[in-house]
Every structure is written in structure tokens, then in C-alpha cells.
Design a protein around this motif. Structure first.
Motif, PDB file in Angstrom:
ATOM      1  N   GLY A 150      34.269   7.468 111.121  1.00 60.35           N
ATOM      2  CA  GLY A 150      34.382   6.088 110.680  1.00 60.35           C
ATOM      3  C   GLY A 150      33.863   5.097 111.702  1.00 60.35           C
ATOM      4  N   ARG A 151      34.154   5.347 112.974  1.00 55.13           N
ATOM      5  CA  ARG A 151      33.728   4.457 114.048  1.00 55.13           C
ATOM      6  C   ARG A 151      32.398   4.864 114.674  1.00 55.13           C
ATOM      7  N   PHE A 152      31.870   5.997 114.247  1.00 57.30           N
ATOM      8  CA  PHE A 152      30.617   6.495 114.789  1.00 57.30           C
ATOM      9  C   PHE A 152      30.737   6.650 116.308  1.00 57.30           C
ATOM     10  N   GLN A 153      31.875   7.221 116.736  1.00 60.53           N
ATOM     11  CA  GLN A 153      32.133   7.397 118.154  1.00 60.53           C
ATOM     12  C   GLN A 153      32.601   8.831 118.407  1.00 60.53           C
ATOM     13  N   ALA A 154      32.398   9.272 119.643  1.00 65.90           N
ATOM     14  CA  ALA A 154      32.858  10.599 120.050  1.00 65.90           C
ATOM     15  C   ALA A 154      33.460  10.509 121.444  1.00 65.90           C
ATOM     16  N   SER A 155      34.434  11.379 121.713  1.00 66.59           N
ATOM     17  CA  SER A 155      35.033  11.424 123.038  1.00 66.59           C
ATOM     18  C   SER A 155      35.301  12.871 123.425  1.00 66.59           C
ATOM     19  N   PHE A 156      35.265  13.128 124.715  1.00 64.80           N
ATOM     20  CA  PHE A 156      35.536  14.461 125.244  1.00 64.80           C
ATOM     21  C   PHE A 156      36.638  14.349 126.289  1.00 64.80           C
ATOM     22  N   LYS A 157      37.767  15.016 126.020  1.00 64.05           N
ATOM     23  CA  LYS A 157      38.942  14.935 126.892  1.00 64.05           C
ATOM     24  C   LYS A 157      39.309  13.479 127.160  1.00 64.05           C
ATOM     25  N   ASN A 158      39.321  12.705 126.083  1.00 64.08           N
ATOM     26  CA  ASN A 158      39.703  11.287 126.095  1.00 64.08           C
ATOM     27  C   ASN A 158      38.712  10.398 126.845  1.00 64.08           C
ATOM     28  N   GLN A 159      37.562  10.925 127.178  1.00 59.78           N
ATOM     29  CA  GLN A 159      36.521  10.115 127.806  1.00 59.78           C
ATOM     30  C   GLN A 159      35.446   9.806 126.767  1.00 59.78           C
ATOM     31  N   SER A 160      35.136   8.535 126.600  1.00 57.06           N
ATOM     32  CA  SER A 160      34.187   8.116 125.579  1.00 57.06           C
ATOM     33  C   SER A 160      32.772   8.564 125.924  1.00 57.06           C
ATOM     34  N   LEU A 161      32.062   9.024 124.891  1.00 55.89           N
ATOM     35  CA  LEU A 161      30.663   9.403 125.034  1.00 55.89           C
ATOM     36  C   LEU A 161      29.796   8.272 124.480  1.00 55.89           C
ATOM     37  N   GLU A 162      28.909   7.765 125.286  1.00 56.72           N
ATOM     38  CA  GLU A 162      28.008   6.704 124.848  1.00 56.72           C
ATOM     39  C   GLU A 162      26.767   7.349 124.244  1.00 56.72           C
ATOM     40  N   LEU A 163      26.758   7.487 122.925  1.00 59.24           N
ATOM     41  CA  LEU A 163      25.705   8.219 122.239  1.00 59.24           C
ATOM     42  C   LEU A 163      24.882   7.314 121.335  1.00 59.24           C
ATOM     43  N   THR A 164      23.615   7.647 121.215  1.00 63.16           N
ATOM     44  CA  THR A 164      22.783   6.978 120.216  1.00 63.16           C
ATOM     45  C   THR A 164      23.153   7.540 118.840  1.00 63.16           C
ATOM     46  N   PRO A 165      22.786   6.866 117.744  1.00 61.95           N
ATOM     47  CA  PRO A 165      23.078   7.407 116.413  1.00 61.95           C
ATOM     48  C   PRO A 165      22.536   8.822 116.213  1.00 61.95           C
ATOM     49  N   ALA A 166      21.332   9.086 116.708  1.00 55.97           N
ATOM     50  CA  ALA A 166      20.754  10.424 116.559  1.00 55.97           C
ATOM     51  C   ALA A 166      21.553  11.454 117.348  1.00 55.97           C
ATOM     52  N   GLU A 167      21.970  11.122 118.568  1.00 58.78           N
ATOM     53  CA  GLU A 167      22.765  12.038 119.380  1.00 58.78           C
ATOM     54  C   GLU A 167      24.126  12.294 118.746  1.00 58.78           C
ATOM     55  N   PHE A 168      24.733  11.252 118.160  1.00 59.52           N
ATOM     56  CA  PHE A 168      26.015  11.413 117.491  1.00 59.52           C
ATOM     57  C   PHE A 168      25.882  12.396 116.324  1.00 59.52           C
TER      58      PHE A 168
END
Length: 243
Positions: A150-168
């Protein structure tokens, strides 16, 4: 090639590895190295014996030769996948890309080409069993990777990943299908939503950037593995999808 000086003792508590190989010397060599690695191997030389054995003994992993008397390896892999998700590693002298692709498309988890080092085989077995155990039943609190659609976001071990739409999109596609090899063409189909014309190398570029961002958060985690001539597969932490 160094063979253990004396036959190691079979570990009755070791994970059960079924070797399907019709070359006696090669089969015995794998047995020796797997026992030395703490596993409990069993050797079959004829493809017709495999299905009854798997149904009765439920091995933890199968090392399956492609060319066998009786049923061949591809036929066996296809039949096993009808009733079992046991990890299957295809072992063969055929190295053409179409053979690798076919073996993986019908359900094989990995592919080893002859000639090979038995130490490499044991290392692959260890890696695949560890990955399968990790991914067998991940609970919500075990899923170190969280993909929020929904938010188009990802995190790893509670650390946010700054991803482009393609990387997401790449991360979501790979991480939600752990252990499955996805071709560049398959990944391209998930990469953009505007049907732009791109090349296979576009995927490689995005994968490189995605790996770099992931490894900045957890150095040493395998994350994404390249499968030569085919594509990529996810070997990282369990993933939880948030809609």
C-alpha cells in the motif's frame, strides 16, 4: 580430489539425503563426503526405484542425476513434484541452457553440472537445506523483510530501504517466491507498468543496485543469487507482505 582416508560413521540423526546416481564410484564418493558432512545418505541407481522410496522414506533432499536407467531425472522430478516439495538438486553432464531451464521449470531447486567437486555438492546441500528450513514456516515476527504494498515501501529488520519503483517491484517479485529461479524475461514483466521497451540488461542493473542497498543493511546475507544463463532467485530472509 581428496577422499576421506577412512569411511566416516553414519550419523543416525543426520538429515536424510537421497542420491540417485548410476555411476557406482561417483555415488560412493558422494556418500563418503555426505556422511563426513554429518548427513545420512542413501544411494539408488535405477530411476524406477525412486518414487516408491521417496513416498516411503520422505528424504530431506534429493541429488538426482539426469541420465538414469529406468525413468530419467526430468521425469522423476516432475512426478515427485506432484506429491512432495522435497528439495531436488539435478546432477548432470548436460550443460546446455535449455537443459538447465527445463530442469528448474519443472521443479528442481538447483542444478550441478559434472564434473564437480564433491565438496561443492555438500556445500550446496547445506545451503539449500538451511534455506528451506528458514523458509518452511516463517512467522510474522521472523520475517525480517517487510514489503508494504500500500505504501510502496520495504524495510529490513526495521530499517527502511530507499528503493526506486523498479527496485521495489523486483524485491517483491523475488522475495515472495523464495528459492524459485526467475528469468530476466519474467522479472521484466514485473518491472514497469507502462510497457516501455527495455533490454534484459536493465534487470541486471536494477538487481545490482538492489543488492547494494540490501547489503548496506546486512553484510554477508545472501539475498539474491545469480543462476548462470537463467536469471535470479531470492535466498534472503523470510518476507512478510503488508497490503
Amino acid at each position: 580430489m581428496n577422499i576421506p582416508a577412512s569411511p566416516p560413521l553414519l550419523n543416525p540423526d543426520g538429515q536424510h539425503i537421497l542420491i540417485v546416481e548410476d555411476e557406482p564410484k561417483l555415488g560412493q564418493l558422494l556418500i563418503d563426503y555426505l556422511i563426513a558432512g554429518g548427513y545420512r545418505p542413501h544411494l539408488l541407481a535405477n530411476g524406477n526405484d525412486v518414487i516408491p522410496y521417496v513416498e516411503q522414506h520422505n528424504p530431506d533432499l534429493i541429488l538426482l542425476d539426469l541420465m538414469l536407467p529406468g525413468k530419467d531425472g526430468l521425469t522423476l522430478c516432475k512426478e515427485i513434484r506432484r506429491f512432495s516439495e522435497v528439495p531436488i538438486v539435478m546432477v548432470t553432464a548436460k550443460i546446455e541452457e535449455i537443459d538447465r531451464l527445463l530442469g528448474l521449470e519443472i521443479g528442481a531447486d538447483d542444478y550441478i553440472c559434472k564434473p564437480y567437486s564433491p565438496r561443492e555438492v555438500v556445500a550446496r546441500v547445506k545451503t539449500i537445506l538451511r534455506r528451506c528450513h528458514r523458509n518452511s514456516a516463517p512467522q510474522a515476527d521472523q520475517a525480517h523483510l517487510v514489503v508494504d504494498e500500500g505504501r510502496f515501501q520495504a524495510s529490513f529488520k526495521n530499517q527502511s530501504l530507499e528503493l526506486t519503483p523498479a527496485e521495489f517491484r523486483l524485491l517483491k517479485t523475488l522475495a515472495t517466491q523464495p528459492g524459485i529461479v526467475l528469468s530476466r524475461e519474467q522479472l521484466l514483466n514485473h518491472l514497469y507498468d507502462d510497457y516501455r521497451v527495455v533490454t534484459d540488461r536493465t534487470v541486471d542493473s536494477h538487481i545490482k543496485n538492489l543488492r547494494r542497498k540490501l547489503e548496506q543493511l546486512e553484510e554477508g546475507e545472501p539475498f539474491i543469487r545469480s543462476v548462470y544463463g537463467i536469471g535470479y532467485r531470492w535466498e534472503g530472509a523470510p518476507c512478510r507482505i503488508v497490503s
